[in-house]
Design an enzyme around this catalytic site. Structure first.
Site, PDB file in Angstrom:
ATOM      1  N   THR A 247     -17.245   0.793  34.506  1.00  0.00           N
ATOM      2  CA  THR A 247     -18.683   0.263  34.397  1.00  0.00           C
ATOM      3  C   THR A 247     -19.614   1.490  34.327  1.00  0.00           C
ATOM      4  O   THR A 247     -18.867   2.413  34.313  1.00  0.00           O
ATOM      5  CB  THR A 247     -18.984  -0.655  35.668  1.00  0.00           C
ATOM      6  OG1 THR A 247     -20.181  -1.186  35.265  1.00  0.00           O
ATOM      7  CG2 THR A 247     -19.068   0.340  36.859  1.00  0.00           C
ATOM      8  N   THR A 248     -20.812   1.053  34.022  1.00  0.00           N
ATOM      9  CA  THR A 248     -21.771   2.309  34.325  1.00  0.00           C
ATOM     10  C   THR A 248     -22.974   1.623  35.005  1.00  0.00           C
ATOM     11  O   THR A 248     -23.251   0.816  34.671  1.00  0.00           O
ATOM     12  CB  THR A 248     -22.407   2.617  33.009  1.00  0.00           C
ATOM     13  OG1 THR A 248     -21.096   3.257  31.956  1.00  0.00           O
ATOM     14  CG2 THR A 248     -23.413   3.723  32.736  1.00  0.00           C
TER      15      THR A 248
END
Length: 223
Positions: free
Chosen positions: A17-18
């Protein structure tokens, strides 16, 4: 013809994810992508990784989606009880320490509250540290900070296969909380990303007697 597939179901799944948090002059901007992946499989293209704990305390989640959702549900419940007992809103430090206690149990030497001008997490973060060292500056306005977060998440999406989908942001300041949504087709393209193309489902949804013929023509034109 025989095919050989690696079906090691016990192998750990790679998750990515970010998530980003940026301070500005008067508040904080949180941002995240929306792709939930299990290895090479995209389980959810439009998940919400920014979770509300109290009226003005939010948390960005990464790692195992199910586990992080359960932890934030527990923390939200405990913070609600905390507010009732003390008669005042719970602070960010209280929320962070509750997450630490639930997540790490007896690993009391770990710290969950670190004051920093920005924070980056998830698999996409490895592509962003140099960018933030250059782009972040003190005294940014809310608009500048949010634009920085959206640009950073889009950069991570361009490089990190586990990040993708849309960009969600949460802006928190003395006036309250504001959520914003940036669809994937409005994000800037970086490096060698391809322009978005109409999918077969998009074309079929347009209707018309000659839709199948038009759909195959569009596919051949773009191939």
């Amino acid at each position: 013809m025989s095919h050989s597939y690696d079906m090691n179901l016990n192998a750990p799944h790679s998750m990515g994810t970010t998530i980003i948090g940026v301070t500005y002059d008067g508040g904080v901007v949180l941002g995240a992508d929306s792709r939930t992946s299990t290895g090479d499989y995209v389980a959810n293209r439009c998940s919400d990784k920014i979770t509300q704990l109290t009226e003005k305390v939010y948390v960005c989640r990464s790692g195992s989606a199910a586990d992080s959702q359960v932890v934030t549900d527990y923390v939200s419940h405990f913070l609600h009880q905390h507010t009732i007992q003390l008669g005042q809103p719970a602070t960010v430090q209280v929320a962070a320490n509750l997450i630490r206690l639930l997540s790490y149990g007896n690993k009391n030497m770990l710290q969950s509250v670190i004051e920093a001008p920005f924070a980056i997490g998830g698999s996409g973060s490895s592509y962003l540290y140099g960018f933030f060292d250059q782009a972040w500056r003190e005294g940014m306005s809310q608009e500048e900070a949010e634009a920085l977060v959206v640009k950073a998440v889009s950069l991570a999406i361009a490089r990190d296969g586990a990040s993708g989908g849309v960009v969600r942001t949460v802006v928190i300041d003395s006036e309250g909380v504001k959520r914003n949504f940036y669809p994937g087709d409005t994000l800037p393209l970086w490096h060698e990303e391809l322009e978005p193309q109409n999918s077969l489902l998009d074309i079929l949804a347009g209707g018309g007697d000659d839709t199948p013929t038009m759909a195959w023509k569009a596919i051949l034109d773009n191939s």
